[in-house]
Design an enzyme around this catalytic site. Structure first.
Site, short mmCIF file in Angstrom:
data_model
loop_
_atom_site.label_atom_id
_atom_site.label_comp_id
_atom_site.label_asym_id
_atom_site.label_seq_id
_atom_site.Cartn_x
_atom_site.Cartn_y
_atom_site.Cartn_z
N THR A 24 0.83 -1.22 0.00
CA THR A 24 0.00 0.00 0.00
C THR A 24 0.86 1.26 0.00
O THR A 24 0.49 2.28 -0.58
CB THR A 24 -0.98 0.04 1.19
OG1 THR A 24 -0.24 -0.14 2.40
CG2 THR A 24 -2.05 -1.02 1.11
N HIS A 115 -0.15 -16.62 -4.77
CA HIS A 115 -1.36 -16.31 -5.55
C HIS A 115 -1.03 -15.94 -7.00
O HIS A 115 -1.83 -15.31 -7.68
CB HIS A 115 -2.15 -15.18 -4.86
CG HIS A 115 -2.83 -15.61 -3.60
ND1 HIS A 115 -3.41 -14.74 -2.71
CD2 HIS A 115 -3.02 -16.86 -3.07
CE1 HIS A 115 -3.94 -15.43 -1.69
NE2 HIS A 115 -3.70 -16.70 -1.89
N CYS A 144 -5.48 -20.99 -30.03
CA CYS A 144 -6.83 -21.59 -30.11
C CYS A 144 -7.95 -20.56 -29.98
O CYS A 144 -9.12 -20.94 -29.91
CB CYS A 144 -6.98 -22.65 -29.02
SG CYS A 144 -7.18 -21.95 -27.37
N ASN A 204 1.45 -5.20 11.29
CA ASN A 204 0.27 -4.76 10.54
C ASN A 204 -0.14 -3.36 11.01
O ASN A 204 0.02 -3.02 12.18
CB ASN A 204 -0.89 -5.74 10.76
CG ASN A 204 -1.87 -5.69 9.62
OD1 ASN A 204 -2.58 -4.71 9.45
ND2 ASN A 204 -1.91 -6.72 8.82
P1 OAD Z 1 -6.04 -7.62 2.92
O1 OAD Z 1 -6.51 -6.39 2.25
O2 OAD Z 1 -7.05 -8.62 3.34
O3 OAD Z 1 -5.19 -7.24 4.21
C1 OAD Z 1 -4.19 -6.27 4.16
C2 OAD Z 1 -3.80 -5.96 5.59
O4 OAD Z 1 -2.70 -5.08 5.54
C3 OAD Z 1 -4.90 -5.29 6.39
O5 OAD Z 1 -4.99 -5.92 7.65
C4 OAD Z 1 -4.43 -3.83 6.54
O6 OAD Z 1 -4.79 -3.28 7.77
C5 OAD Z 1 -2.93 -4.00 6.45
N1 OAD Z 1 -2.20 -2.87 5.92
C6 OAD Z 1 -2.58 -1.97 4.97
N2 OAD Z 1 -1.60 -1.11 4.70
C7 OAD Z 1 -0.55 -1.45 5.49
C8 OAD Z 1 0.76 -0.95 5.67
N3 OAD Z 1 1.21 0.10 4.99
N4 OAD Z 1 1.56 -1.59 6.55
C9 OAD Z 1 1.12 -2.65 7.26
N5 OAD Z 1 -0.10 -3.16 7.15
C10 OAD Z 1 -0.94 -2.58 6.27
O7 OAD Z 1 -4.94 -8.28 1.96
P2 OAD Z 1 -4.33 -9.74 2.03
O8 OAD Z 1 -4.34 -10.27 3.40
O9 OAD Z 1 -3.07 -9.73 1.28
O10 OAD Z 1 -6.25 -12.92 -3.12
O11 OAD Z 1 -5.41 -10.53 1.18
C11 OAD Z 1 -5.21 -11.88 0.90
C12 OAD Z 1 -5.80 -12.20 -0.44
O12 OAD Z 1 -7.15 -11.77 -0.51
C13 OAD Z 1 -5.14 -11.48 -1.61
O13 OAD Z 1 -3.95 -12.12 -2.03
C14 OAD Z 1 -6.20 -11.56 -2.66
C15 OAD Z 1 -7.42 -11.22 -1.83
O14 OAD Z 1 -8.60 -11.74 -2.27
C16 OAD Z 1 -6.63 -13.20 -4.37
O15 OAD Z 1 -7.00 -12.34 -5.14
C17 OAD Z 1 -6.55 -14.65 -4.69
#
Ligand code: OAD
Length: 236
Positions: A24, A115, A144, A204
């Site tokens: 982010t 992923h 195809c 986090n």
């Molecule tokens: P999420 O959006 O679910 O979680 C991101 C986390 O990072 C949240 O808890 C935020 O609070 C935190 N966050 C945001 N900015 C931050 C920063 N600068 N420093 C530290 N923490 C921060 O994303 P993921 O857990 O990665 O999958 O999501 C998992 C999967 O869900 C993704 O890979 C995607 C999605 O659906 C697929 O598309 C298959």
């Protein structure tokens, strides 16, 4: 944080597990924060096998937008610190849920993309690889004429087996696992830290629930926290 820096210096096998919060600060939205993708759109409608089969134009547009957004973004200092730690022998593997390729771009070599990767494309019908330009130009498969799709894991699909096995084995070997910027809401990756008998650290920006499984929780942004940890590791 000092204790985590000490663990990192002493650990013989450290695995980093990252999620969208790692990127982010590079300008990419995550999924579940208030400005995240899934707050505006239903992933089942755009990022699923059902969308690929039944709603292809919107599916393709969603990924085109995400690929274009990546053109304006770069890995940040936190990504570079992880790459540097690998060079110094402090980190053995980065396992990531991110499809942005930023860990590779910042120089990490031992990376598992659980992923997939949004920069590579294949045909859904015959699996032949295609270029990202063909996908962006809305071409069909040159072999195809099937539907092109990015090599990312969609809702309704299994994780790439080799990537999963590699991450799992690394977790089982790890003395230290540092989980950064993931809500840990998505199965099966959210199970990985629990496969380790090592120390578990969770970094986090927002931690609303107690994270009992972790030995240390650091509430902070990924980039800033990694910069601070790097300074401490450098001094230890
Ligand atoms: P999420 O959006 O679910 O979680 C991101 C986390 O990072 C949240 O808890 C935020 O609070 C935190 N966050 C945001 N900015 C931050 C920063 N600068 N420093 C530290 N923490 C921060 O994303 P993921 O857990 O990665 O999958 O999501 C998992 C999967 O869900 C993704 O890979 C995607 C999605 O659906 C697929 O598309 C298959």
């Amino acid at each position: 944080m000092r204790e985590v820096a000490k663990w990192l210096s002493e650990s013989r096998y450290t695995v980093i597990l990252t999620g969208a919060g790692m990127s982010t600060e590079s300008g990419l939205p995550d999924f579940r924060s208030k400005d995240g993708w899934w707050k505006q759109i239903d992933p089942m409608k755009l990022a699923s096998t059902d969308a690929l089969l039944n709603n292809y134009e919107q599916f393709r547009e969603f990924y085109q937008v995400r690929i274009e957004a990546l053109n304006d973004c770069e890995p940040h200092e936190g990504h570079h610190i992880l790459a540097e730690w690998e060079k110094q022998g402090l980190v053995q593997l980065v396992a990531t849920q991110n499809v942005d390729g930023f860990h590779h771009r910042s120089g990490s070599k031992e990376v598992v993309e659980l992923h997939g990767n949004i920069y590579t494309t294949r045909c859904q019908s015959c699996r032949k690889e295609a270029s990202i330009n063909e996908f962006m130009a809305e071409n069909g498969c040159s072999y195809c004429d099937g539907r092109l799709r990015p090599n990312v894991v969609l809702f309704g699909e299994m994780l790439p087996e080799q990537a999963w096995q590699r991450a799992l084995m690394a977790m089982q070997k790890a003395d230290l696992v540092i989980v950064i910027g993931t809500s840990l809401q998505v199965y099966p990756v959210n199970q990985l830290p629990m496969m380790s008998r090592g120390k578990l650290v969770y970094i986090n920006a927002d931690v609303d629930e107690e994270q009992h499984a972790f030995h240390k929780v650091i509430v902070g942004k990924a980039k800033e926290t990694l910069i601070q940890l790097a300074a401490m590791v450098g001094c230890s």
